[in-house]
Design an enzyme around this catalytic site. Sequence first.
Site, PDB file in Angstrom:
ATOM      1  N   ARG A 122      -5.416   5.707  -7.200  1.00  0.00           N
ATOM      2  CA  ARG A 122      -5.140   7.151  -7.290  1.00  0.00           C
ATOM      3  C   ARG A 122      -5.086   7.593  -8.752  1.00  0.00           C
ATOM      4  NH1 ARG A 122      -3.393   8.824  -2.126  1.00  0.00           N
ATOM      5  NH2 ARG A 122      -2.824   7.008  -0.852  1.00  0.00           N
ATOM      6  N   LEU A 162       0.878  -1.171   0.000  1.00  0.00           N
ATOM      7  CA  LEU A 162       0.000   0.000   0.000  1.00  0.00           C
ATOM      8  C   LEU A 162       0.916   1.222   0.000  1.00  0.00           C
ATOM      9  CD1 LEU A 162      -2.715  -0.974   2.682  1.00  0.00           C
ATOM     10  CD2 LEU A 162      -2.977  -0.932   0.194  1.00  0.00           C
ATOM     11  N   ASP A 163       0.486   2.284  -0.682  1.00  0.00           N
ATOM     12  CA  ASP A 163       1.269   3.521  -0.694  1.00  0.00           C
ATOM     13  C   ASP A 163       1.462   4.018   0.741  1.00  0.00           C
ATOM     14  OD1 ASP A 163       0.962   3.439  -3.447  1.00  0.00           O
ATOM     15  OD2 ASP A 163      -0.742   4.830  -3.428  1.00  0.00           O
ATOM     16  N   ARG A 164       2.462   4.885   0.915  1.00  0.00           N
ATOM     17  CA  ARG A 164       2.745   5.404   2.249  1.00  0.00           C
ATOM     18  C   ARG A 164       1.511   6.058   2.877  1.00  0.00           C
ATOM     19  NH1 ARG A 164       6.969   9.505   4.454  1.00  0.00           N
ATOM     20  NH2 ARG A 164       7.292  10.163   2.302  1.00  0.00           N
TER      21      ARG A 164
END
Length: 242
Positions: free
Chosen positions: A191, A104-106
């Site tokens: 996103r 998962l992205d930060r």
Amino acid sequence: MPMRLQRFLARAGVASRRGSEDLMTAGRVRVNGRVVSELGARVDPLVDVVEVDDRVVTLASKPTYLVLNKPSGYVTTMSDPQGRPTVAELVPREPAGLFPVGRLDRDTTGALLFTTDGDLAYRLLHPRFHVEKLYEVTVEGSPGRHALDLLESGVALEDGMTAPARVRTLDAAAPARIEIAIREGRKRQVRRMFAAVDHPVLDLHRSSFGPVTIRGVALGEYRHLSSGEVSALVRATEEESR
Ligand code: URA
């Protein structure tokens, strides 16, 4: 991985660490047929045969499966050369082979699976088997029917069209909250999909990964999967492969 013999015995459930040392000094432990009583001795569980009172002892090698509710600000890696906070700080240190399934992205929160089961992790990540991931997304503005249709049928990204997705509006008032289910797992995909329809993502949360939901687990906390959930994950990859 080689380890101290008393640790091996304790991990195998023979006795406590201290009790295992007593067994060793009493001459009741053999490694490859030879009595070993020095407390510094090391064994490799993959190659050495360990016996206590002539009974072979093995490590319970049941794989571990857990799901973390990842908070924002943590990088999905077990070690970061730049010293940023990592998800490794939020899951148990043992067993040593625990690693995240995908990433998962930060700034993304929510369900992140961890396992020592390399085979299942491979299947869960392989495009051929990709299981459905559910995201709750807060976006700029309020996507209209056209934008939602595009997200559902496929939007053009620089690495190609996205596969069909399921989309549901949770709250249409701007900033809108949308639920989206996708089966692919491209980098920053959600996103990029919303940016492509001019509704940039403000907040992204993964509420489930296949049959595993993160509901009821606080941010930064984890829980072990039930055996039913593990079977359901295995079944999910089998359904995808058909
Ligand atoms: N899609 C994204 O854009 N980011 C994530 O972290 C997961 C899915």
